[in-house]
Design a protein around this motif. Sequence first.
Motif, PDB file in Angstrom:
ATOM      1  N   GLY A 185     -46.452  37.632   8.994  1.00 15.43           N
ATOM      2  CA  GLY A 185     -47.854  38.029   8.915  1.00 15.43           C
ATOM      3  C   GLY A 185     -48.610  37.039   8.054  1.00 15.43           C
ATOM      4  O   GLY A 185     -48.065  36.017   7.636  1.00 15.43           O
ATOM      5  N   GLN A 186     -49.884  37.342   7.777  1.00 15.94           N
ATOM      6  CA  GLN A 186     -50.662  36.352   7.038  1.00 15.94           C
ATOM      7  C   GLN A 186     -50.880  36.701   5.577  1.00 15.94           C
ATOM      8  O   GLN A 186     -51.368  35.892   4.806  1.00 15.94           O
ATOM      9  CB  GLN A 186     -52.005  36.099   7.728  1.00 15.94           C
ATOM     10  N   LYS A 187     -50.440  37.897   5.168  1.00 16.54           N
ATOM     11  CA  LYS A 187     -50.723  38.348   3.808  1.00 16.54           C
ATOM     12  C   LYS A 187     -49.825  37.685   2.758  1.00 16.54           C
ATOM     13  O   LYS A 187     -50.201  37.577   1.598  1.00 16.54           O
ATOM     14  CB  LYS A 187     -50.497  39.866   3.786  1.00 16.54           C
ATOM     15  N   ASP A 188     -48.643  37.256   3.186  1.00 21.00           N
ATOM     16  CA  ASP A 188     -47.627  36.808   2.220  1.00 21.00           C
ATOM     17  C   ASP A 188     -47.328  35.323   2.318  1.00 21.00           C
ATOM     18  O   ASP A 188     -46.225  34.883   1.979  1.00 21.00           O
ATOM     19  CB  ASP A 188     -46.338  37.602   2.453  1.00 21.00           C
ATOM     20  N   ALA A 246     -46.545  27.694  -0.398  1.00 19.11           N
ATOM     21  CA  ALA A 246     -47.188  26.470  -0.896  1.00 19.11           C
ATOM     22  C   ALA A 246     -46.339  25.833  -1.997  1.00 19.11           C
ATOM     23  O   ALA A 246     -46.456  24.635  -2.263  1.00 19.11           O
ATOM     24  CB  ALA A 246     -48.584  26.787  -1.419  1.00 19.11           C
ATOM     25  N   ALA A 247     -45.458  26.645  -2.631  1.00 20.00           N
ATOM     26  CA  ALA A 247     -44.584  26.113  -3.688  1.00 20.00           C
ATOM     27  C   ALA A 247     -43.470  25.231  -3.107  1.00 20.00           C
ATOM     28  O   ALA A 247     -42.754  24.573  -3.867  1.00 20.00           O
ATOM     29  CB  ALA A 247     -43.977  27.274  -4.485  1.00 20.00           C
ATOM     30  N   ALA A 248     -43.304  25.225  -1.800  1.00 24.31           N
ATOM     31  CA  ALA A 248     -42.283  24.363  -1.162  1.00 24.31           C
ATOM     32  C   ALA A 248     -42.968  23.562  -0.055  1.00 24.31           C
ATOM     33  O   ALA A 248     -42.737  23.788   1.138  1.00 24.31           O
ATOM     34  CB  ALA A 248     -41.144  25.222  -0.606  1.00 24.31           C
ATOM     35  N   PRO A 249     -43.814  22.578  -0.474  1.00 24.51           N
ATOM     36  CA  PRO A 249     -44.644  21.861   0.500  1.00 24.51           C
ATOM     37  C   PRO A 249     -43.874  20.827   1.311  1.00 24.51           C
ATOM     38  O   PRO A 249     -44.443  20.205   2.210  1.00 24.51           O
ATOM     39  CB  PRO A 249     -45.703  21.179  -0.386  1.00 24.51           C
ATOM     40  N   ALA A 272     -56.824  28.523   3.448  1.00 27.72           N
ATOM     41  CA  ALA A 272     -56.482  28.539   2.016  1.00 27.72           C
ATOM     42  C   ALA A 272     -55.111  29.149   1.739  1.00 27.72           C
ATOM     43  O   ALA A 272     -54.501  28.855   0.711  1.00 27.72           O
ATOM     44  CB  ALA A 272     -57.552  29.322   1.251  1.00 27.72           C
ATOM     45  N   VAL A 273     -54.597  30.016   2.620  1.00 29.27           N
ATOM     46  CA  VAL A 273     -53.301  30.650   2.327  1.00 29.27           C
ATOM     47  C   VAL A 273     -52.128  29.900   2.975  1.00 29.27           C
ATOM     48  O   VAL A 273     -50.977  30.261   2.783  1.00 29.27           O
ATOM     49  CB  VAL A 273     -53.262  32.142   2.774  1.00 29.27           C
ATOM     50  N   PRO A 329     -49.371  26.895   3.741  1.00 30.64           N
ATOM     51  CA  PRO A 329     -48.731  25.744   3.089  1.00 30.64           C
ATOM     52  C   PRO A 329     -49.220  24.458   3.747  1.00 30.64           C
ATOM     53  O   PRO A 329     -49.755  24.500   4.872  1.00 30.64           O
ATOM     54  CB  PRO A 329     -47.240  25.979   3.338  1.00 30.64           C
ATOM     55  N   PRO A 330     -49.061  23.285   3.067  1.00 25.57           N
ATOM     56  CA  PRO A 330     -49.676  22.050   3.580  1.00 25.57           C
ATOM     57  C   PRO A 330     -49.270  21.680   5.003  1.00 25.57           C
ATOM     58  O   PRO A 330     -50.125  21.387   5.830  1.00 25.57           O
ATOM     59  CB  PRO A 330     -49.217  20.990   2.585  1.00 25.57           C
ATOM     60  N   LYS A 331     -47.964  21.698   5.293  1.00 23.38           N
ATOM     61  CA  LYS A 331     -47.537  21.231   6.624  1.00 23.38           C
ATOM     62  C   LYS A 331     -47.299  22.441   7.532  1.00 23.38           C
ATOM     63  O   LYS A 331     -46.156  22.808   7.799  1.00 23.38           O
ATOM     64  CB  LYS A 331     -46.274  20.380   6.497  1.00 23.38           C
ATOM     65  N   ALA A 332     -48.395  23.058   7.945  1.00 23.86           N
ATOM     66  CA  ALA A 332     -48.272  24.285   8.745  1.00 23.86           C
ATOM     67  C   ALA A 332     -48.887  24.108  10.122  1.00 23.86           C
ATOM     68  O   ALA A 332     -49.980  23.561  10.262  1.00 23.86           O
ATOM     69  CB  ALA A 332     -48.947  25.441   8.022  1.00 23.86           C
ATOM     70  N   THR A 333     -48.155  24.568  11.137  1.00 20.73           N
ATOM     71  CA  THR A 333     -48.691  24.677  12.486  1.00 20.73           C
ATOM     72  C   THR A 333     -48.849  26.170  12.758  1.00 20.73           C
ATOM     73  O   THR A 333     -47.923  26.942  12.489  1.00 20.73           O
ATOM     74  CB  THR A 333     -47.693  24.095  13.515  1.00 20.73           C
ATOM     75  N   VAL A 334     -50.012  26.571  13.257  1.00 21.72           N
ATOM     76  CA  VAL A 334     -50.276  28.009  13.454  1.00 21.72           C
ATOM     77  C   VAL A 334     -50.267  28.339  14.938  1.00 21.72           C
ATOM     78  O   VAL A 334     -50.872  27.624  15.747  1.00 21.72           O
ATOM     79  CB  VAL A 334     -51.645  28.392  12.845  1.00 21.72           C
ATOM     80  N   ILE A 335     -49.562  29.425  15.293  1.00 19.67           N
ATOM     81  CA  ILE A 335     -49.726  29.983  16.646  1.00 19.67           C
ATOM     82  C   ILE A 335     -50.115  31.451  16.494  1.00 19.67           C
ATOM     83  O   ILE A 335     -49.584  32.155  15.641  1.00 19.67           O
ATOM     84  CB  ILE A 335     -48.463  29.843  17.537  1.00 19.67           C
ATOM     85  N   THR A 336     -51.071  31.864  17.304  1.00 17.28           N
ATOM     86  CA  THR A 336     -51.477  33.269  17.264  1.00 17.28           C
ATOM     87  C   THR A 336     -50.878  33.970  18.477  1.00 17.28           C
ATOM     88  O   THR A 336     -50.933  33.447  19.600  1.00 17.28           O
ATOM     89  CB  THR A 336     -53.008  33.418  17.272  1.00 17.28           C
ATOM     90  N   ALA A 337     -50.313  35.124  18.233  1.00 16.60           N
ATOM     91  CA  ALA A 337     -49.704  35.901  19.319  1.00 16.60           C
ATOM     92  C   ALA A 337     -49.476  37.322  18.820  1.00 16.60           C
ATOM     93  O   ALA A 337     -49.258  37.545  17.631  1.00 16.60           O
ATOM     94  CB  ALA A 337     -48.373  35.285  19.747  1.00 16.60           C
ATOM     95  N   ARG A 338     -49.547  38.263  19.736  1.00 15.17           N
ATOM     96  CA  ARG A 338     -49.283  39.662  19.410  1.00 15.17           C
ATOM     97  C   ARG A 338     -48.051  40.104  20.211  1.00 15.17           C
ATOM     98  O   ARG A 338     -47.963  39.820  21.397  1.00 15.17           O
ATOM     99  CB  ARG A 338     -50.499  40.495  19.845  1.00 15.17           C
TER     100      ARG A 338
END
Length: 249
Positions: A135-138, A143-146, A161-162, A164-173
């Motif tokens: 999920g997106q809350k945690d 970010a402490a392991a970039p 803002a939440v 980590p630096p090297k993140a790829t996002v996929i949205t899906a339900r």
Amino acid sequence: MNVLLLGGTSEASQLARMLADDGRFRATLSLAGRTASPAPQPLPTRSGGFGGAQGLASFLHAHRIGALIDATHPFATQIHRNAAEASRMTDLKLLAIVRPAWTPGPADAWRPVATMQEAVAALGSFPRRVFLTIGQKDLTPFAAAPWHDYLVRSVDPPPVAVLPPKATVITARGPFGEADEKRLLTEWRTDVLVTKNSGGTATRAKLAAARLLGLPVVMVMRPPQPEDVERVETAEEAMAWLHRTLRGA
Ligand code: NAP
């Protein structure tokens, strides 16, 4: 009987369908309002917080609620506490639906951890490709392991803002199928998966896919639930409880 159903889970949606078909109950579904376009529901729905346990107690009183069902997610700790406290304040019957946790089989390589910070530490100091389905809350602890590459999957895109630096996002339900999960893990060249022990069927295919591919899973264990709350595991059991409550049993 007026019923307030605290939702945001598949069990809540199942119970909502049963309640909508049963004229003995006038039920309202309550959602936290986290997802931009929640799935359509068969019950009158309200959205957003109540303002703590006191606010929830006021709502229960004002709407003459006869039974409160907490069908929120096993990791939604604050609303569990609020529901327990509000039911004590109003002397109202409360039932929690808590789906069983996932358990590992002999072919699973799970590393159980108690917190997201422990999950970050479990990833180690060498760069890995990490599939994050929490999920997106945690997300912020990661970010402490970039040095890791992260594939983040959530229903709505998380705020930048939440991440980590090297993140790829996929949205899906969900629900997700095993073949799709296997393809995703393979194509993204995943080294390790991080997930919460949510339980249920909608999102467990990733665990079967990880097992097939021999991938390790960092499994965040469930936080404790309020102890003095009556619990069942399914929507059907909750419906039976509501009928008993209606009969005064
Ligand atoms: P949380 O930390 O336990 O709750 C934070 C606050 O959100 C609560 O104090 C309450 O605000 C409000 N809230 C939560 N659930 C609500 C509901 N059903 N109706 C009205 N207000 C609600 O909860 P969370 O972990 O952010 O989860 C939010 C929602 O997403 C829950 O309904 C949960 O079932 C669903 N969900 C959570 C997860 C997860 O991993 N945490 C996963 C899937 C779905 P007030 O104090 O102002 O009343």
